[in-house]
Design a protein around this motif. Structure first.
Motif, mmCIF file in Angstrom:
data_model
loop_
_atom_site.group_PDB
_atom_site.id
_atom_site.type_symbol
_atom_site.label_atom_id
_atom_site.label_comp_id
_atom_site.label_asym_id
_atom_site.label_seq_id
_atom_site.Cartn_x
_atom_site.Cartn_y
_atom_site.Cartn_z
ATOM 1 N N LEU A 196 0.848 -1.187 0.000
ATOM 2 C CA LEU A 196 0.000 0.000 0.000
ATOM 3 C C LEU A 196 0.886 1.242 0.000
ATOM 4 O O LEU A 196 1.728 1.416 0.902
ATOM 5 N N ILE A 197 0.718 2.105 -1.021
ATOM 6 C CA ILE A 197 1.514 3.312 -1.172
ATOM 7 C C ILE A 197 0.561 4.494 -1.271
ATOM 8 O O ILE A 197 -0.226 4.590 -2.220
ATOM 9 N N LEU A 198 0.631 5.389 -0.287
ATOM 10 C CA LEU A 198 -0.362 6.461 -0.147
ATOM 11 C C LEU A 198 0.337 7.812 -0.090
ATOM 12 O O LEU A 198 1.116 8.083 0.824
ATOM 13 N N ASP A 199 0.035 8.660 -1.064
ATOM 14 C CA ASP A 199 0.656 9.988 -1.135
ATOM 15 C C ASP A 199 -0.313 11.012 -0.546
ATOM 16 O O ASP A 199 -1.350 11.302 -1.133
ATOM 17 N N GLU A 200 0.021 11.559 0.598
ATOM 18 C CA GLU A 200 -0.789 12.540 1.320
ATOM 19 C C GLU A 200 -2.234 12.050 1.523
ATOM 20 O O GLU A 200 -3.193 12.738 1.155
ATOM 21 N N PRO A 201 -2.416 10.896 2.127
ATOM 22 C CA PRO A 201 -3.774 10.350 2.261
ATOM 23 C C PRO A 201 -4.681 11.142 3.185
ATOM 24 O O PRO A 201 -5.901 11.039 3.084
ATOM 25 N N PHE A 202 -4.106 11.930 4.102
ATOM 26 C CA PHE A 202 -4.918 12.641 5.079
ATOM 27 C C PHE A 202 -5.159 14.102 4.730
ATOM 28 O O PHE A 202 -5.756 14.843 5.504
ATOM 29 N N SER A 203 -4.684 14.515 3.556
ATOM 30 C CA SER A 203 -4.797 15.922 3.163
ATOM 31 C C SER A 203 -6.252 16.358 3.055
ATOM 32 O O SER A 203 -7.046 15.769 2.320
ATOM 33 N N GLY A 204 -6.612 17.412 3.800
ATOM 34 C CA GLY A 204 -7.937 18.011 3.693
ATOM 35 C C GLY A 204 -9.060 17.256 4.366
ATOM 36 O O GLY A 204 -10.231 17.591 4.167
ATOM 37 N N LEU A 205 -8.743 16.252 5.164
ATOM 38 C CA LEU A 205 -9.791 15.440 5.780
ATOM 39 C C LEU A 205 -10.233 15.991 7.134
ATOM 40 O O LEU A 205 -9.433 16.571 7.876
ATOM 41 N N ASP A 206 -11.496 15.746 7.471
ATOM 42 C CA ASP A 206 -11.971 16.067 8.806
ATOM 43 C C ASP A 206 -11.497 14.987 9.780
ATOM 44 O O ASP A 206 -11.064 13.909 9.357
ATOM 45 N N PRO A 207 -11.550 15.253 11.095
ATOM 46 C CA PRO A 207 -11.023 14.296 12.074
ATOM 47 C C PRO A 207 -11.643 12.902 11.986
ATOM 48 O O PRO A 207 -10.959 11.894 12.207
ATOM 49 N N PHE A 208 -12.935 12.804 11.669
ATOM 50 C CA PHE A 208 -13.574 11.498 11.584
ATOM 51 C C PHE A 208 -13.035 10.699 10.398
ATOM 52 O O PHE A 208 -12.803 9.495 10.499
ATOM 53 N N ALA A 209 -12.829 11.365 9.269
ATOM 54 C CA ALA A 209 -12.286 10.698 8.100
ATOM 55 C C ALA A 209 -10.835 10.277 8.329
ATOM 56 O O ALA A 209 -10.411 9.197 7.898
ATOM 57 N N VAL A 210 -10.071 11.130 9.015
ATOM 58 C CA VAL A 210 -8.694 10.780 9.357
ATOM 59 C C VAL A 210 -8.669 9.521 10.216
ATOM 60 O O VAL A 210 -7.870 8.600 9.999
ATOM 61 N N GLN A 211 -9.568 9.457 11.182
ATOM 62 C CA GLN A 211 -9.627 8.288 12.061
ATOM 63 C C GLN A 211 -9.964 7.028 11.275
ATOM 64 O O GLN A 211 -9.363 5.973 11.486
ATOM 65 N N ASP A 212 -10.926 7.130 10.357
ATOM 66 C CA ASP A 212 -11.296 5.976 9.527
ATOM 67 C C ASP A 212 -10.111 5.498 8.701
ATOM 68 O O ASP A 212 -9.817 4.293 8.628
ATOM 69 N N MET A 213 -9.431 6.440 8.051
ATOM 70 C CA MET A 213 -8.301 6.065 7.205
ATOM 71 C C MET A 213 -7.165 5.469 8.020
ATOM 72 O O MET A 213 -6.552 4.477 7.624
ATOM 73 N N ALA A 214 -6.878 6.081 9.162
ATOM 74 C CA ALA A 214 -5.805 5.574 10.015
ATOM 75 C C ALA A 214 -6.098 4.157 10.489
ATOM 76 O O ALA A 214 -5.210 3.304 10.545
ATOM 77 N N GLN A 215 -7.353 3.870 10.797
ATOM 78 C CA GLN A 215 -7.725 2.527 11.240
ATOM 79 C C GLN A 215 -7.542 1.511 10.119
ATOM 80 O O GLN A 215 -7.051 0.400 10.348
ATOM 81 N N VAL A 216 -7.922 1.884 8.896
ATOM 82 C CA VAL A 216 -7.746 0.979 7.759
ATOM 83 C C VAL A 216 -6.264 0.698 7.524
ATOM 84 O O VAL A 216 -5.858 -0.457 7.300
ATOM 85 N N ILE A 217 -5.433 1.738 7.580
ATOM 86 C CA ILE A 217 -3.993 1.556 7.394
ATOM 87 C C ILE A 217 -3.434 0.609 8.455
ATOM 88 O O ILE A 217 -2.644 -0.299 8.156
ATOM 89 N N LYS A 218 -3.855 0.799 9.690
ATOM 90 C CA LYS A 218 -3.386 -0.065 10.773
ATOM 91 C C LYS A 218 -3.813 -1.509 10.536
ATOM 92 O O LYS A 218 -3.024 -2.451 10.732
ATOM 93 N N GLU A 219 -5.048 -1.710 10.103
ATOM 94 C CA GLU A 219 -5.548 -3.066 9.858
ATOM 95 C C GLU A 219 -4.771 -3.749 8.730
ATOM 96 O O GLU A 219 -4.447 -4.940 8.823
ATOM 97 N N LYS A 220 -4.476 -3.009 7.646
ATOM 98 C CA LYS A 220 -3.719 -3.606 6.545
ATOM 99 C C LYS A 220 -2.314 -3.989 6.992
ATOM 100 O O LYS A 220 -1.795 -5.042 6.602
ATOM 101 N N ALA A 221 -1.697 -3.139 7.819
ATOM 102 C CA ALA A 221 -0.376 -3.475 8.337
ATOM 103 C C ALA A 221 -0.438 -4.732 9.203
ATOM 104 O O ALA A 221 0.445 -5.593 9.147
#
Length: 203
Positions: free
Chosen positions: A153-178
């Motif tokens: 998984l290669i993500l270029d600025e995945p959190f750019s412009g996101l609200d806190p809830f969206a950041v949390q969702d994305m961070a959780q997905v990244i953690k799960e994939k790892a």
């Protein structure tokens, strides 16, 4: 899963040296973050890793073998410039991309259903991309990187412009994939450490 290795990459644009013998490795299950100023070479490195650009020197390896068209097709890539088709619906977009990565129609549809549910896009499946908010476009772009169950998984600025809830969702997905053993390479965003994991960082 296997490690992603960046080996002595160099890249020049005219007189500007974007990369100069850059090397590092992302082992299976590790979250590896880049941090640096604009022009430091982070996006160039990611584009070389997925085959969008060619290095002047050095190479990228997955599991010890040079990355080629077949192996890079197993990578999930979220580019800095979001490559979404504005007039295509979310559902059709994700199914189309899943099929490009080799999934049959049934599996592509199941993957679309899964990721739109997981990323809180179920009610926007029939919406065209150009009607979505920035945050939802980012969610669709992440779903596009994940829809074929990638090995890297290669993500270029995945959190750019996101609200806190969206950041949390994305961070959780990244953690799960790892946790599944996927090597994750991405650009670090300030505040990421509050989302429950700390990446290994290269400046």
């Amino acid at each position: 899963m296997k490690p992603l290795e960046i080996n002595a990459l160099s890249k020049r644009y005219g007189e500007r040296q974007a990369l100069d013998s850059l090397s590092f490795a992302v082992p299976p299950g590790e979250i590896f973050g880049f941090v640096g100023s604009n022009g430091a070479g982070k996006t160039t490195t990611m584009r070389i890793a997925v085959g969008v650009l060619q290095a002047d020197e050095g190479d990228v390896r997955y599991g010890g073998e040079p990355v080629n068209v077949n192996s890079s097709a197993r990578f999930g890539y979220m580019p800095e410039e979001r490559g979404l088709y504005p007039k295509m619906t979310v559902a059709k977009h994700l199914i189309y991309l899943a099929q490009l990565h080799g999934l049959n129609t049934k599996d592509a549809r199941e993957a679309m259903m899964n990721w739109t549910e997981r990323l809180h896009l179920a009610d926007r499946r029939d919406s065209t991309v150009d009607t979505l908010s920035l945050g939802n476009r980012q969610r669709v772009q992440l779903a596009a990187a994940l829809v074929h169950d990638p090995d890297v998984l290669i993500l270029d600025e995945p959190f750019s412009g996101l609200d806190p809830f969206a950041v949390q969702d994305m961070a959780q997905v990244i953690k799960e994939k790892a946790e599944e053993g996927v090597p994750v390479l991405f650009e670090v965003t300030p505040g990421l450490w509050t989302q429950g994991f700390t990446p290994r960082v290269r400046v």
